[in-house]
Design a protein around this motif. Sequence first.
Motif, short mmCIF file in Angstrom:
data_model
loop_
_atom_site.label_atom_id
_atom_site.label_comp_id
_atom_site.label_asym_id
_atom_site.label_seq_id
_atom_site.Cartn_x
_atom_site.Cartn_y
_atom_site.Cartn_z
N THR A 64 0.82 -1.22 0.00
CA THR A 64 0.00 0.00 0.00
C THR A 64 0.86 1.27 0.00
O THR A 64 0.36 2.35 0.31
CB THR A 64 -0.95 0.01 1.21
OG1 THR A 64 -0.18 -0.15 2.42
CG2 THR A 64 -1.96 -1.12 1.11
N GLN B 227 -0.64 3.92 -2.14
CA GLN B 227 -1.80 4.57 -1.53
C GLN B 227 -1.36 5.65 -0.54
O GLN B 227 -1.97 6.72 -0.45
CB GLN B 227 -2.66 3.53 -0.82
CG GLN B 227 -3.33 2.53 -1.74
CD GLN B 227 -4.12 1.50 -0.96
OE1 GLN B 227 -4.58 1.75 0.16
NE2 GLN B 227 -4.28 0.31 -1.53
N MET B 228 -0.31 5.34 0.22
CA MET B 228 0.20 6.35 1.15
C MET B 228 0.68 7.58 0.39
O MET B 228 0.36 8.72 0.77
CB MET B 228 1.36 5.77 1.97
CG MET B 228 2.04 6.81 2.85
SD MET B 228 3.48 6.18 3.74
CE MET B 228 2.65 5.30 5.07
N THR C 206 -2.22 9.70 -0.79
CA THR C 206 -2.81 10.44 0.32
C THR C 206 -1.97 11.66 0.66
O THR C 206 -2.50 12.76 0.88
CB THR C 206 -2.96 9.54 1.55
OG1 THR C 206 -3.76 8.41 1.22
CG2 THR C 206 -3.61 10.29 2.71
N CYS D 49 -5.50 11.83 11.71
CA CYS D 49 -4.96 10.67 10.99
C CYS D 49 -5.88 10.46 9.80
O CYS D 49 -7.04 10.06 9.96
CB CYS D 49 -4.93 9.44 11.90
SG CYS D 49 -4.39 7.93 11.05
N TRP E 8 -5.33 8.60 6.91
CA TRP E 8 -5.26 7.32 6.20
C TRP E 8 -4.53 6.34 7.09
O TRP E 8 -3.61 6.69 7.81
CB TRP E 8 -4.49 7.50 4.88
CG TRP E 8 -4.29 6.23 4.10
CD1 TRP E 8 -5.14 5.68 3.18
CD2 TRP E 8 -3.15 5.35 4.13
NE1 TRP E 8 -4.60 4.53 2.65
CE2 TRP E 8 -3.38 4.30 3.23
CE3 TRP E 8 -1.95 5.37 4.85
CZ2 TRP E 8 -2.47 3.27 3.00
CZ3 TRP E 8 -1.03 4.34 4.65
CH2 TRP E 8 -1.30 3.30 3.73
N LYS E 9 -4.99 5.08 7.06
CA LYS E 9 -4.32 4.06 7.85
C LYS E 9 -4.50 2.71 7.20
O LYS E 9 -5.59 2.38 6.71
CB LYS E 9 -4.87 4.02 9.28
CG LYS E 9 -3.96 3.24 10.25
CD LYS E 9 -4.40 3.43 11.69
CE LYS E 9 -3.36 2.86 12.66
NZ LYS E 9 -3.05 1.44 12.45
N ASP E 10 -3.43 1.93 7.19
CA ASP E 10 -3.47 0.55 6.73
C ASP E 10 -2.55 -0.25 7.63
O ASP E 10 -1.32 -0.15 7.51
CB ASP E 10 -3.02 0.42 5.27
CG ASP E 10 -3.00 -1.03 4.81
OD1 ASP E 10 -4.09 -1.61 4.61
OD2 ASP E 10 -1.89 -1.58 4.68
N ALA F 250 0.38 4.74 8.47
CA ALA F 250 -0.63 5.79 8.61
C ALA F 250 -0.09 7.10 8.07
O ALA F 250 1.12 7.27 7.88
CB ALA F 250 -1.04 5.96 10.08
#
Length: 236
Positions: free
Chosen positions: A32, A35-36, A39, A220, A222-224, A228
């Motif tokens: 991911t 994705q980070m 974001t 926060c 976004w987090k996976d 984060a």
Amino acid sequence: MPVEHRNVSLSRRHFDRLAGDYDSSFTRQMPTYGQMHETILSMAALGGRELRRVLELGAGTGTLTKKLLERFPSVEVTAVDLSTEMLALARPKLAFAGERVILREADVSSADLGTGYDAVVSAIAFHHVPPRSKTKVIAAMHRALNEGGALVIGDTFRAASPQIAEGLRMINERRLREAGMSDEDIEQRKVRSRHSGGTSARVRDYERWFKQAGFVSVDCVWKDMSLAVVYGEKGS
């Protein structure tokens, strides 16, 4: 001359040694990661914020730097990293941007990084800042920003409890196996991590530090699992 913190020395050696394989291996180890980055890019320009000057901490081989320069054609990026070898790989990757990018080799925990930035960003790097320097650096980033500017830090974070940490570790190892990594590769990854000079903190610690430094709209965003992105704005 002040004695360099052990975390800084370990981190520099770690990344100098891994630089050659970093781009090919890191995405595989962190599915991911993209994705980070997305974001971070979106939050840096949140609400139509105009990005003229951006500071990137821990730029590495310039992957996020390149995305910033391509996404925002008028932006100037000062990209800082402590690894000579990582920056050597970043230079040809970012040559297309000419004078719009400045690559600077420095330890962000002690360097004077200037002022006048519209955003400060970082991806998977801030945990390498020594523990006692983290709040100092966040406060420095607040001073470095223009009014209305944003600090966006994407990183790996410590779980809220040992039980959660163990659960996340098991899930992450399963993901890595599904991505094609062998048990030997996973074990080598853990060994490298233990010698990387990084010290993670909890998301709520970062949120508190942001607020203590004067940031508003702290969240926060976004987090996976253990990754984060934490966001804050410098109020007027």
